[in-house]
Scaffold this active site. Structure first.
Site, PDB file in Angstrom:
ATOM      1  N   HIS A  17      21.147  12.124 -29.537  1.00  0.00           N
ATOM      2  CA  HIS A  17      20.271  10.967 -29.303  1.00  0.00           C
ATOM      3  C   HIS A  17      20.967   9.667 -29.715  1.00  0.00           C
ATOM      4  O   HIS A  17      20.936   8.680 -28.983  1.00  0.00           O
ATOM      5  CB  HIS A  17      18.987  11.086 -30.137  1.00  0.00           C
ATOM      6  CG  HIS A  17      18.088  12.228 -29.783  1.00  0.00           C
ATOM      7  ND1 HIS A  17      17.509  13.048 -30.724  1.00  0.00           N
ATOM      8  CD2 HIS A  17      17.640  12.690 -28.590  1.00  0.00           C
ATOM      9  CE1 HIS A  17      16.753  13.949 -30.134  1.00  0.00           C
ATOM     10  NE2 HIS A  17      16.814  13.765 -28.834  1.00  0.00           N
ATOM     11  N   LYS A  41       1.184  18.799 -29.400  1.00  0.00           N
ATOM     12  CA  LYS A  41       2.359  19.456 -29.958  1.00  0.00           C
ATOM     13  C   LYS A  41       2.545  19.065 -31.410  1.00  0.00           C
ATOM     14  O   LYS A  41       2.677  17.876 -31.718  1.00  0.00           O
ATOM     15  CB  LYS A  41       3.594  19.013 -29.142  1.00  0.00           C
ATOM     16  CG  LYS A  41       4.625  20.110 -28.987  1.00  0.00           C
ATOM     17  CD  LYS A  41       5.680  19.663 -27.996  1.00  0.00           C
ATOM     18  CE  LYS A  41       7.042  20.212 -28.348  1.00  0.00           C
ATOM     19  NZ  LYS A  41       8.101  19.628 -27.544  1.00  0.00           N
ATOM     20  N   ARG A  90      21.856  16.570 -20.442  1.00  0.00           N
ATOM     21  CA  ARG A  90      22.769  17.506 -21.077  1.00  0.00           C
ATOM     22  C   ARG A  90      23.338  18.508 -20.093  1.00  0.00           C
ATOM     23  O   ARG A  90      24.517  18.761 -20.031  1.00  0.00           O
ATOM     24  CB  ARG A  90      22.055  18.279 -22.192  1.00  0.00           C
ATOM     25  CG  ARG A  90      22.007  17.573 -23.482  1.00  0.00           C
ATOM     26  CD  ARG A  90      20.971  18.171 -24.378  1.00  0.00           C
ATOM     27  NE  ARG A  90      19.642  17.938 -23.839  1.00  0.00           N
ATOM     28  CZ  ARG A  90      18.526  18.109 -24.528  1.00  0.00           C
ATOM     29  NH1 ARG A  90      18.578  18.560 -25.750  1.00  0.00           N
ATOM     30  NH2 ARG A  90      17.368  17.843 -23.970  1.00  0.00           N
ATOM     31  N   SER A 128      16.974  18.854 -30.679  1.00  0.00           N
ATOM     32  CA  SER A 128      16.224  18.809 -31.938  1.00  0.00           C
ATOM     33  C   SER A 128      15.829  20.230 -32.355  1.00  0.00           C
ATOM     34  O   SER A 128      15.883  20.577 -33.534  1.00  0.00           O
ATOM     35  CB  SER A 128      14.971  17.956 -31.785  1.00  0.00           C
ATOM     36  OG  SER A 128      15.321  16.634 -31.506  1.00  0.00           O
TER      37      SER A 128
HETATM   38  P1  ADP Z   1      15.231  17.269 -27.601  1.00  0.00           P
HETATM   39  O1  ADP Z   1      15.413  17.851 -26.233  1.00  0.00           O
HETATM   40  O2  ADP Z   1      16.474  17.294 -28.415  1.00  0.00           O
HETATM   41  O3  ADP Z   1      14.011  17.724 -28.341  1.00  0.00           O
HETATM   42  P2  ADP Z   1      13.927  14.768 -26.839  1.00  0.00           P
HETATM   43  O4  ADP Z   1      12.861  15.402 -26.065  1.00  0.00           O
HETATM   44  O5  ADP Z   1      13.539  13.935 -28.001  1.00  0.00           O
HETATM   45  O6  ADP Z   1      15.057  15.738 -27.388  1.00  0.00           O
HETATM   46  O7  ADP Z   1      14.878  13.965 -25.860  1.00  0.00           O
HETATM   47  C1  ADP Z   1      14.868  12.590 -25.644  1.00  0.00           C
HETATM   48  C2  ADP Z   1      15.931  12.239 -24.640  1.00  0.00           C
HETATM   49  O8  ADP Z   1      17.216  12.467 -25.204  1.00  0.00           O
HETATM   50  C3  ADP Z   1      15.907  13.030 -23.346  1.00  0.00           C
HETATM   51  O9  ADP Z   1      16.269  12.172 -22.291  1.00  0.00           O
HETATM   52  C4  ADP Z   1      16.981  14.087 -23.570  1.00  0.00           C
HETATM   53  O10 ADP Z   1      17.518  14.543 -22.352  1.00  0.00           O
HETATM   54  C5  ADP Z   1      17.984  13.290 -24.350  1.00  0.00           C
HETATM   55  N1  ADP Z   1      18.855  14.122 -25.188  1.00  0.00           N
HETATM   56  C6  ADP Z   1      18.485  15.020 -26.134  1.00  0.00           C
HETATM   57  N2  ADP Z   1      19.567  15.590 -26.718  1.00  0.00           N
HETATM   58  C7  ADP Z   1      20.662  15.044 -26.107  1.00  0.00           C
HETATM   59  C8  ADP Z   1      22.077  15.239 -26.230  1.00  0.00           C
HETATM   60  N3  ADP Z   1      22.584  16.141 -27.072  1.00  0.00           N
HETATM   61  N4  ADP Z   1      22.894  14.500 -25.440  1.00  0.00           N
HETATM   62  C9  ADP Z   1      22.375  13.619 -24.557  1.00  0.00           C
HETATM   63  N5  ADP Z   1      21.059  13.395 -24.378  1.00  0.00           N
HETATM   64  C10 ADP Z   1      20.207  14.086 -25.136  1.00  0.00           C
END
Ligand code: ADP
Length: 168
Positions: A17, A41, A90, A128
């Site tokens: 992130h 959630k 990703r 996460s």
């Molecule tokens: P997670 O999937 O880790 O629970 P979130 O739902 O909070 O994360 O994701 C928020 C945004 O960050 C989304 O657009 C997700 O694709 C992106 N994201 C999460 N992890 C990564 C990563 N390792 N590299 C690039 N983008 C990421």
């Protein structure tokens, strides 16, 4: 003034992130990290805690702000006067869902553009959920999340050890 919103759950923020935030902060005049309040959630961290953890990690970026929001992303964007959604990609598995969301948001407000940034190869496996899983079983989360929040995660997990309410 181009203001972008980077939305997500951030439960908790990871280095993946933070990498997207850092890159987005170079492309846009201002980036607002939007922490989604999802009443269906249960997270490990509550919304206020997630916002605080992100704030700790972005304090050196002077054009990044952190806010929480509930409801439709495009309504939040209108309130904060942002026109661009930043998303991280990703793997191909992220694509289908993100593609659908981008089209839906564009349908709801054609003035909103979604911009995708490819993950840094170093973080392509990182989520996460996987961080929580590793930490829960005592694995090392250094390099997975910013150093400044490692202890917050470990302390939280030791308190929540028997609490089955949050899900990975
Ligand atoms: P997670 O999937 O880790 O629970 P979130 O739902 O909070 O994360 O994701 C928020 C945004 O960050 C989304 O657009 C997700 O694709 C992106 N994201 C999460 N992890 C990564 C990563 N390792 N590299 C690039 N983008 C990421």
């Amino acid at each position: 003034m181009k203001r972008a919103v980077y939305p997500g759950s951030f439960d908790p923020i990871t280095n993946g992130h933070l990498d997207i935030i850092s890159r987005a902060s170079k492309v846009f005049d201002e980036v607002i990290v939007g922490v989604l309040i999802n009443p269906n959630k249960n997270g490990l961290f509550n919304i206020e805690e997630r916002v605080n953890l992100i704030q700790k990690c972005v304090k050196n970026f002077n054009n990044v702000k952190v806010e929480s929001f509930s409801g439709l992303l495009i309504n939040f964007m209108k309130n904060v006067e942002a026109t661009v959604i930043v998303k991280g990609l990703r793997a191909v598995s992220d694509f289908e869902y993100e593609f659908q969301m981008a089209l839906m948001n564009n349908k709801l407000n054609p003035n909103i553009e979604t911009v995708f940034m490819m993950t840094n190869a170093k973080y392509s496996y990182l989520s996460s959920s996987s961080v929580k899983q590793v930490a829960m079983f005592g694995g090392c989360i250094k390099d997975l999340v910013p150093d400044i929040i490692i202890n917050d995660i470990i302390n939280k997990l030791s308190k929540e050890g028997d609490n089955q309410l949050w899900k990975l």
